[in-house]
Design an enzyme around this catalytic site. Structure first.
Site, PDB file in Angstrom:
ATOM      1  N   ASP A 517       0.894  -1.151   0.000  1.00 59.50           N
ATOM      2  CA  ASP A 517       0.000   0.000   0.000  1.00 59.50           C
ATOM      3  C   ASP A 517       0.942   1.212   0.000  1.00 59.50           C
ATOM      4  O   ASP A 517       2.099   1.084   0.395  1.00 59.50           O
ATOM      5  CB  ASP A 517      -0.847  -0.050   1.283  1.00 59.50           C
ATOM      6  CG  ASP A 517      -1.795   1.115   1.393  1.00 59.50           C
ATOM      7  OD1 ASP A 517      -2.371   1.475   0.364  1.00 59.50           O
ATOM      8  OD2 ASP A 517      -1.944   1.665   2.492  1.00 59.50           O
ATOM      9  N   PHE A 642     -16.862  13.648   0.667  1.00 56.92           N
ATOM     10  CA  PHE A 642     -15.929  13.142  -0.348  1.00 56.92           C
ATOM     11  C   PHE A 642     -16.361  11.748  -0.786  1.00 56.92           C
ATOM     12  O   PHE A 642     -16.703  10.902   0.028  1.00 56.92           O
ATOM     13  CB  PHE A 642     -14.507  13.063   0.223  1.00 56.92           C
ATOM     14  CG  PHE A 642     -13.533  12.451  -0.750  1.00 56.92           C
ATOM     15  CD1 PHE A 642     -13.024  13.208  -1.805  1.00 56.92           C
ATOM     16  CD2 PHE A 642     -13.144  11.125  -0.641  1.00 56.92           C
ATOM     17  CE1 PHE A 642     -12.147  12.640  -2.718  1.00 56.92           C
ATOM     18  CE2 PHE A 642     -12.276  10.557  -1.554  1.00 56.92           C
ATOM     19  CZ  PHE A 642     -11.768  11.324  -2.599  1.00 56.92           C
ATOM     20  N   ARG A 698       1.166  15.405  -4.037  1.00 57.53           N
ATOM     21  CA  ARG A 698      -0.269  15.127  -4.096  1.00 57.53           C
ATOM     22  C   ARG A 698      -0.944  16.466  -4.390  1.00 57.53           C
ATOM     23  O   ARG A 698      -0.773  17.417  -3.618  1.00 57.53           O
ATOM     24  CB  ARG A 698      -0.728  14.557  -2.751  1.00 57.53           C
ATOM     25  CG  ARG A 698      -2.226  14.402  -2.619  1.00 57.53           C
ATOM     26  CD  ARG A 698      -2.605  12.951  -2.655  1.00 57.53           C
ATOM     27  NE  ARG A 698      -4.032  12.779  -2.490  1.00 57.53           N
ATOM     28  CZ  ARG A 698      -4.588  12.248  -1.394  1.00 57.53           C
ATOM     29  NH1 ARG A 698      -3.839  11.842  -0.404  1.00 57.53           N
ATOM     30  NH2 ARG A 698      -5.889  12.087  -1.327  1.00 57.53           N
ATOM     31  N   GLY A 895      -3.384  -1.694   7.314  1.00 62.13           N
ATOM     32  CA  GLY A 895      -4.659  -2.140   7.884  1.00 62.13           C
ATOM     33  C   GLY A 895      -5.836  -1.380   7.314  1.00 62.13           C
ATOM     34  O   GLY A 895      -6.939  -1.885   7.289  1.00 62.13           O
ATOM     35  N   ALA A 896      -5.604  -0.168   6.808  1.00 60.16           N
ATOM     36  CA  ALA A 896      -6.700   0.627   6.276  1.00 60.16           C
ATOM     37  C   ALA A 896      -7.133   0.059   4.942  1.00 60.16           C
ATOM     38  O   ALA A 896      -6.357  -0.004   4.022  1.00 60.16           O
ATOM     39  CB  ALA A 896      -6.232   2.056   6.099  1.00 60.16           C
TER      40      ALA A 896
END
Length: 1265
Positions: A517, A642, A698, A895-896
């Site tokens: 990730d 969102f 980002r 974990g997300a």
């Protein structure tokens, strides 16, 4: 199997199964009962291990509708069998969603097509009343209350905590999920479902949906013990112990019982602990008191266990832990979903839009779906922190799922009933044991024939022939195999990696691809504001470091930064998405929320207010008519949260004193720009954006629009987001920096050097992900990145993929030279110059390719390095696609939303210690990826240890088998204490210490073999067996050729013929029944004892996967002590030891000859194992993937490499005259693609899906002009 009545359950889902119906047969049951009695219960055990035999031997086939027992078989690669009893329930109706008040009393209603879950009632129920008095059960109570209704028989069975009901319409069993079964639309949820249920409806539905509880029953120790003890290995141990006791071999029997008890106790402790952990995790919310709305507007307090789909619950203002999945129909909630996603950031849930009140009417009225409407759904187990509401209106939610159907229930089910881990080692272990059983069978027949020829008593024949089986299949094997894993688990714990699935440690030794990730795993968790770049009059300003300036305080840009977020105050602290927090903090503004008292004074939601700090405001009020108020405040009127699907969020806000409202939007730059007026977006927007994303920033775009004055406050509350989010004015960009963790580049370099592929799977923007992949070394600077953009079929056009470069290389011709790095095993003539490339795609493209180009997907994953904007279920699909081409996949996430992928991967490591990590086999305390190489190193060490132990145990069995077989030929055997000395002093000591070698300090490019049945291992075991057989046979035959040899009697004393050692006379009254004491026995005992130690040392491999054996001091100490002891008793006989071990005195010269035999044996064993196997065969023939893995970047070739290559080719050609096909599918694919002229696709091409006549799809490449 009659195909015509073979039903398929859960079609197309992960738990898909074939189902057959059976009816119990009395005479078959009686026969089986008789069989159980005759076999002393063994048949019962066999039927317990084989559910399909159990059903087929006691039942007869019938239709699924009339079944009393169902036999199911999974359709996955494991093809497991399960059985379940079909039960019958009486209910006043047949469809849980029908209202009892509308049902008629006519018998036809019970089997009408509109009542699918029905079965005709039995004749005794025709009058509509139950034949038995009410027993107080809910069903009986309801039937009694609705006495006029026709009771219906409902057939169902329970499997893996899910109830399957017979459905007459589908003629199959089906699952009731909840309100979604009704395909209820959003407007219906508001109009019909938001009233609540009557108490009768609630009780009626509860018959079908059961109690709303995720019940994790912790099994009693007795139950677990029975389950554990009935393992075939323990049954075999029990058989062995009984046999040894009959043979008066009590000591080893006690040792095995002791070991088994310890093994069972640790296993029970671990299983029980996991159950308790899971039970505690689930129990936190299982029973709470909730307020439900009834149809007559009453509010009633009930226990959460009584909730059913359709109930309307009131969410208390101070929050609660959700006991079910429910959809918000009024009000707003702030929820912590860390239990499900791993993200501890609170999220705002808004009420489900009501299309009936909206402007677009029926267009947007879609059926409610948990996944699509998750922004409006409160999930079970998540923590509602606080609620917002209208005056006089409660925050209400309609229950959609209960119990195990909820999101948390599904997670718990996946932990309770995991898929078995398929690993070649365990499959091969059983095959290997079968081979040993076959060898034992030969010995069994041999000993019986020999004993009958020599007229041995029947009891002795039975015991000795069965004894051969217990010698050949070592009962200590399970304990020995577990030792290595237990030590590895202990070492992992020491470095902060916790493991809840120890069997996976071995599998981690095979990992050759790791998915990472990005956010929080490769990069730091938080984002820092790097700068802003505002837009005015359609062109960019120069970038600025921050927006905390007086001249910007009243600009729309700062207003957008201050209002467009989902932040909230929890106990006085600002909390929410880290990105939102950083953005808001950069403005320096203050956020104030309305208190409950203030909200109740107004007739609408009191808005959240944001205002700049006083020091930023000009000293005197602005003179412009628009801003003539000294207090400059903006109220946030409506929030559109969102959405990852839309990649944006927006708010409607109003400046204090203004008539008209403003809409502010932020989101992915491409999306925001597409919703803005063209003239407000700068012409160089794409270049500027690409410049930032290539540097790994980002980027978030901001936009604004003044809303029409006709949009009143009330209208805004009901309007959908689409009319608001259009015709915006582009405001500019916010540039956030996501720093790499310090350890990331080093770890990835280690993995690349070890030829382990690395892949990035993230929810972030594609170009940012590619940039991070380049920064951390996942994509080397010189490599090409090809982006695959896939489009769904539309307007009659087929699905297509367009190919383009991520960073437009200057040389247009470069692509022509692209080749997969692949070494052709048997025909490597010249090393090719290789141009390397990587594929990148987003989640949307991945979904299209998986659906329309399934054969293309396998080729893409071979070189796919960046997968961006991936949804949680797509991450799992990617893992499965990689496993589909035979990769051993590791997954590392924080974990997300990685739960599914962490669980599906061969080795999933969670960097978060939240509850979500319960789903992951490994959890690391170190919050960076340095745990990945550590885990793989430990996995490799544990795997090699398992091989060493298995090989050693196999050799131990065969050496003992050879000794016993040779001695049987002269009607002799090893003595009880000889067996005991070998089994405990040598074997157990060696096995438990040889597993202690720690892992090698670095990852090497070679991988250990995955199975026992591989060339090198078989060669190793077979050559050692032949060496041991040869030297034992030589000893056995040579001792009989010695001039002093005679048949040993108690008075025989050959020692004094050649030596001066004084040995006292044996007691001639002792009679040796078993003929243990003789020269053959003593000679074989010495030689075989040394052979065990020789093979232990030979098999104890160190580098490149484990530390060398000389660093394992318990093993070295044990081996030296045993060598010393054996040499001591051989050259210096001690009378008491000789008597204890039942060995006889032999001449000194024979002892010297025995020592020479042992020495030559040792040299032969070491030579074959280290020189022939490790140096010649392993390096040149067996290492097919010498250059790492096919399709994986190889290390730069060296001159020495070319020499090795030529030698390799020559021996390869001898060993594989025909072209060798690699075993792994990814290698095979890489071979095919290396000769495909159209691969990789050129940047000017489009690949179109073309349906095939047969089922499946292919594609054709179209070159754009």
């Amino acid at each position: 199997m009659e195909k015509k009545d073979l039903k398929v359950l859960n079609k197309g889902e992960e738990e898909e199964m074939e189902l057959q119906g059976y009816r119990l047969c009395r005479w078959r049951l009686a026969l089986v009962g008789l069989g159980v009695l005759c076999t002393g219960g063994f048949l019962l055990l066999l039927l317990y291990w084989m559910p399909e035999w159990c059903v087929k031997s006691t039942c007869t086939r019938t239709t699924a509708r009339d079944a009393e027992v169902v036999l199911m078989r999974s359709t996955d690669e494991f093809r497991r069998w399960f059985l379940a009893r079909v039960r019958v329930m009486l209910a006043p109706g047949s469809n849980p969603f029908h209202s009892l008040d509308t049902q008629t009393t006519s018998p036809s209603s019970s089997s009408s097509p509109s009542c699918p879950f029905s079965s005709p009632a039995s004749p005794s129920l025709a009058n509509g009343h139950t034949p038995h008095p009410s027993d107080g059960s809910p069903a009986q109570e309801l039937i009694r209350r609705f006495g006029d209704y026709q009771p219906t028989q409902i057939r169902y069975f329970t499997f893996h905590s899910t109830k399957y009901y017979w459905n007459d319409e589908l003629q199959n069993f089906g699952v009731l999920i909840g309100l979604e079964d009704l395909q209820v639309s959003c407007s219906t949820l508001h109009s019909e479902q938001s009233e609540g249920l009557t108490r009768n409806q609630q009780e009626y539905r509860r018959l079908f949906f059961g109690v709303n509880e995720i019940a994790v029953k912790v099994p009693s120790v007795f139950k677990l013990l029975i389950k554990e003890v009935l393992n075939p290995f323990y049954i075999f141990q029990l058989f062995s112990v009984i046999l040894w006791s009959a043979d008066e071999y009590y000591y080893y029997a006690v040792a095995i019982v002791f070991m088994s008890v310890i093994s069972i106790a640790t296993s029970l402790y671990t299983i029980k602990k996991q159950y308790i952990m899971l039970h505690d995790m689930v129990a936190t919310h299982s029973i709470v008191r909730v307020s439900v709305c009834r149809t007559n507007n009453d509010i009633e307090e009930i226990l959460s266990t009584d909730l059913v789909p359709g109930d309307v619950i009131v969410i208390p203002s101070n929050g609660t832990i959700m006991p079910c999945d429910a959809v918000l129909v009024s009000g707003t909630c702030i929820v912590n979903e860390s239990m499900l996603t791993g993200e501890s950031v609170p999220v705002t849930k808004t009420n489900l839009p009501n299309p009936a009140q909206g402007e677009r009417g029926e267009e947007a009225d879609s059926a409610y779906n948990t996944e699509e409407h998750k922004r409006h759904t409160l999930f079970c187990g998540t923590n509602v922190i606080q609620t917002r509401f209208y005056t006089g209106e409660l925050v209400k939610a309609v229950v959609v799922r209960t119990g195990f159907s909820t999101a948390k229930g599904q997670l718990v089910r996946s932990i309770l009933y995991p898929k078995p881990t398929d690993f070649k080692l365990y499959r091969d272990a059983y095959l290997f044991l079968l081979c040993l059983v076959a060898v034992a069978g030969i010995g069994f027949v041999y000993s019986i024939v020999l004993s009958i020829m020599n007229e041995v008593p029947a009891k002795t024949i039975i015991i000795e022939s069965l004894d051969i089986i217990t010698i050949t299949v070592p009962p200590a094997l399970p304990a020995a195999m577990t030792a290595g894993i237990v030590y590895a688990q202990r070492r992992l714990k020491h470095i902060g990696i916790f493991c809840i699935s120890p069997q996976r440690i071995n599998i981690c030794g095979q990992i050759n691809l790791v998915c990472f990730d990005k956010t929080g795993t490769l990069t730091e968790d938080g984002l820092d504001l790097w700068g802003v770049q505002r837009v005015e009059n359609g062109s960019f300003h120069l970038s600025e470091e921050n927006a905390y300036k007086e001249n910007l305080v009243k600009s729309q840009f700062v207003a957008c930064m201050a209002t467009c977020h989902s932040l909230t105050k929890i106990e006085g602290q600002l909390s929410g998405d880290p990105l939102d927090l950083k953005m808001f903090e950069a403005t320096g503004w203050i956020l104030e929320e309305a208190t409950e008292e203030e909200t109740s004074l107004h007739n609408r939601i009191m808005p959240t207010v944001v205002r700049p700090p006083k020091q930023l405001l000009p000293p005197e009020p602005a003179v412009s008519p628009e801003q003539d108020m000294s207090s400059y405040e903006i109220g946030i009127v409506r929030q559109f949260p969102f959405s990852s699907a839309l990649q944006r969020m927006s708010v409607v806000a109003r400046l204090l004193g203004e008539k008209r409202m403003d809409a502010y939007m932020k989101g992915a730059p491409e999306v925001v720009a597409s919703l803005c007026k063209k003239d407000t977006v700068p012409e160089n927007f794409a270049e500027v954006l690409e410049g930032y994303t290539k540097q790994g920033f980002r980027v978030i775009a901001l936009a604004h629009r003044r809303l029409e004055s006709k949009l009143t406050w009330h209208k805004v509350q009901n309007v959908s987001r689409d009319p608001i989010e259009t015709n915006m004015e582009f405001l500019g960009l916010i540039i956030m920096q996501n720093k790499l963790k310090a350890e990331t580049p080093g770890v990835l370099q280690d993995l690349h050097q070890a030829h382990i592929r690395t892949v990035m799977v993230t929810g972030d923007n594609m170009l940012t992900a590619i940039s991070v992949a380049r920064d951390c070394g996942m994509i080397p600077p010189q490599d090409t990145v090809i982006i695959a953009d896939a489009l769904l079929p539309h307007d009659g056009h087929a699905a297509k993929i367009t190919w383009r470069y991520a960073d437009k290389p200057s040389k247009a011709s470069r692509l022509e030279e692209v080749n997969i790095s692949l070494e052709d095993v048997c025909h490597v003539d010249e090393p090719k110059t290789q141009e390397l490339y990587h594929f990148a795609m987003n989640g949307k493209s991945f979904g299209v390719i998986a659906e329309h180009f399934p054969d293309m997907l396998q080729k893409l994953v071979l070189h796919g390095t960046v997968f961006a904007r991936m949804a949680p279920d797509q991450k799992t699909q990617l893992i499965e696609a990689l496993q589909g081409v035979d990769y051993f996949v590791g997954m590392c996430g924080d974990g997300a939303n990685d739960c599914g992928a962490l669980k599906r991967a061969h080795g999933g490591i969670s960097l978060s210690e939240l509850e979500a990590s319960v789903a992951s086999p490994f959890t690391s305390r170190t919050p960076n990826i340095s745990c990945v190489p550590s885990l793989i190193r430990e996995g490799r060490a544990a795997l090699i240890t398992s091989f060493c132990v298995f090989k050693f145990m196999a050799l131990y069995s065969i050496i003992q088998y050879i000794s016993v077989t040779l001695l049987y030929s002269i009607l002799s055997n090893l003595g009880d204490f000889q067996f005991l000395f070998i089994d405990i002093a040598i074997i157990l000591l060696i096995v438990f210490t040889m597993s202690l070698n720690p892992a090698w300090k670095e990852l090497v490019s070679r991988r250990p073999p995955s199975g026992l049945i591989s060339g090198p291992l078989l060669f190793s075991v077979l050559t050692q067996i032949l060496i041991c057989l040869g030297f034992q046979t030589i000893t056995f035959l040579w001792v009989r050729q010695q001039p002093w040899y005679t048949v040993w009697m108690p008075l025989t004393d050959v020692c004094n013929l050649t030596s001066h050692i004084n040995v006292s006379d044996h007691n001639d009254t002792e009679v040796d029944d078993h003929n243990i004491q003789n020269f053959e026995n003593t000679s074989l005992f010495y030689v075989s004892s040394f052979q065990y130690l020789i093979v232990a040392i030979v098999f104890s491999k160190g580098k490149p996967f484990r530390q060398p054996s000389y660093k394992n001091w318990p093993f070295v100490l044990s081996a030296i002590s045993l060598y010393f002891f054996l040499l001591f008793i051989m050259f210096h006989p001690v009378e008491s030891i000789d008597e204890f071990l039942e060995i006889v005195c032999v001449p000194f010269e024979w002892r010297v000859k025995l020592f020479l035999i042992i020495l030559v044996n040792a040299v032969a064993s070491v030579l074959v194992e280290t020189f022939i196997l490790d140096i010649i065969l392993w390096k040149l023939v067996f290492s097919r993937d010498k250059q790492g893995n096919f399709g994986v970047t190889p290390a730069a070739p060296t001159p020495q490499g070319f020499i090795d290559l030529r030698a390799y080719k020559c021996i390869s050609r001898l060993c594989c005259p025909s072209k060798m096909t690699p075993k792994a599918r990814y290698m095979h694919l890489a071979q095919e693609l290396s000769v495909d002229p159209d691969w990789p696709p050129k940047p000017t091409t489009t690949t179109e899906a073309k349906p095939r006549p047969e089922n499946g799809s292919t594609y054709q490449i179209i070159i754009n002009s």
